[in-house]
Design an enzyme around this catalytic site. Structure first.
Site, short mmCIF file in Angstrom:
data_model
loop_
_atom_site.label_atom_id
_atom_site.label_comp_id
_atom_site.label_asym_id
_atom_site.label_seq_id
_atom_site.Cartn_x
_atom_site.Cartn_y
_atom_site.Cartn_z
N GLU A 76 0.80 -1.43 -0.02
CA GLU A 76 0.11 0.04 0.01
C GLU A 76 0.83 1.19 0.13
OE1 GLU A 76 -2.84 -0.54 -0.65
OE2 GLU A 76 -3.85 -2.16 0.69
N HIS A 95 -3.03 2.48 8.70
CA HIS A 95 -4.24 1.70 7.94
C HIS A 95 -4.46 0.38 8.60
CE1 HIS A 95 -6.34 -0.36 5.21
NE2 HIS A 95 -5.50 -1.32 4.66
N HIS A 97 -7.48 -3.08 9.28
CA HIS A 97 -8.78 -3.83 8.85
C HIS A 97 -9.55 -4.06 10.07
CE1 HIS A 97 -6.29 -5.75 5.22
NE2 HIS A 97 -6.37 -4.31 5.03
N HIS A 158 -12.61 -2.76 2.24
CA HIS A 158 -11.12 -2.66 2.65
C HIS A 158 -10.82 -2.56 4.07
CE1 HIS A 158 -6.79 -1.90 1.20
NE2 HIS A 158 -6.54 -2.46 2.25
#
Length: 237
Positions: A76, A95, A97, A158
């Protein structure tokens, strides 16, 4: 003397990644983290479990996408690079999840102003970017758009993306957004919750600005603020 290897930042990335897992924001090798350095960034390597990660495993990358290290950078890296290059107010891109944020993202659903703490992300809502395959320039472009005038967004199908000036503030904001996402998912079980009006949210923004409310706690303990959880500790309104 400035450390050319940025050891403290490398250790900060490792510590923050492990804290993400301890806080339930992440699991396995999912998610990634970066911090600005002169002319580029330090970023987590791809496919390396956080409990095995060491400071020397962190990858240095410049804004032209040249990198140095023992591993390849996170897949990413594009949105990390593009956000840091476009946003002078940001040093850290995180980031995850995390479960409830990702649940909403799977439905391509952002978080509206059902609760005043949505304002901690910088606006009257937390947007959800359209889906694009992980690691692509399209995903980075969508993320930049969703982050306009915001410090957090969801990524369609995502996960969650937050920006901040420090590791501590990034981790704090990620926890706040995940808590809001959890509350919103539970509220939807009863029905679509009512929204606060633009005027009410403007008052919230002004109140937060005046009181320094809704910001990450200072490291010295001054300015501690309540969380968005149903049972905030030491909450003051």
């Amino acid at each position: 003397m400035t450390d050319p290897n940025h050891f403290d930042l490398r250790q900060g990335i490792v510590d923050t990644c492990r804290q993400m897992n301890r806080n339930g924001l992440n699991q396995g090798t999912s998610g990634n983290l970066s911090h600005r350095i002169p002319n580029g960034m330090l970023i987590t390597p791809t496919s390396l479990p956080y409990d095995r990660m060491q400071p020397e495993d962190i990858v240095a990358m410049d804004f032209a996408a040249n990198y140095q290290g023992n591993h390849r950078p996170s897949s990413e890296w594009r949105f990390h690079r593009d956000i840091l290059r476009a946003r002078d107010d940001v040093n850290v891109v995180l980031h995850t999840h995390s479960t409830f944020s990702t649940t909403l993202a799977i439905h391509e659903r952002g978080i509206p102003c059902f609760h005043y703490m949505v304002a901690v992300a910088g606006g009257n809502d937390i947007r959800c970017a359209p889906y694009a395959c992980f690691g692509t320039q399209a995903l980075s472009d969508y993320a930049l758009k969703a982050l306009e005038d915001r410090n957090a967004c969801l990524l369609g199908h995502h996960g969650l993306l937050v920006t901040a000036q420090t590791f501590e503030k990034a981790l704090w904001l990620a926890m706040e957004v995940e808590t809001l996402a959890k509350m919103y998912v539970h509220a939807l079980a009863i029905g679509e919750p009512p929204r606060l009006s633009d005027a009410e949210m403007a008052q919230v923004h002004e109140q937060m600005k005046r009181m320094r409310y809704g910001q990450a706690p200072d490291l010295d303990g001054v300015g501690d603020v309540p969380r968005a959880s149903p049972e905030p500790k030491g909450a003051a309104h």
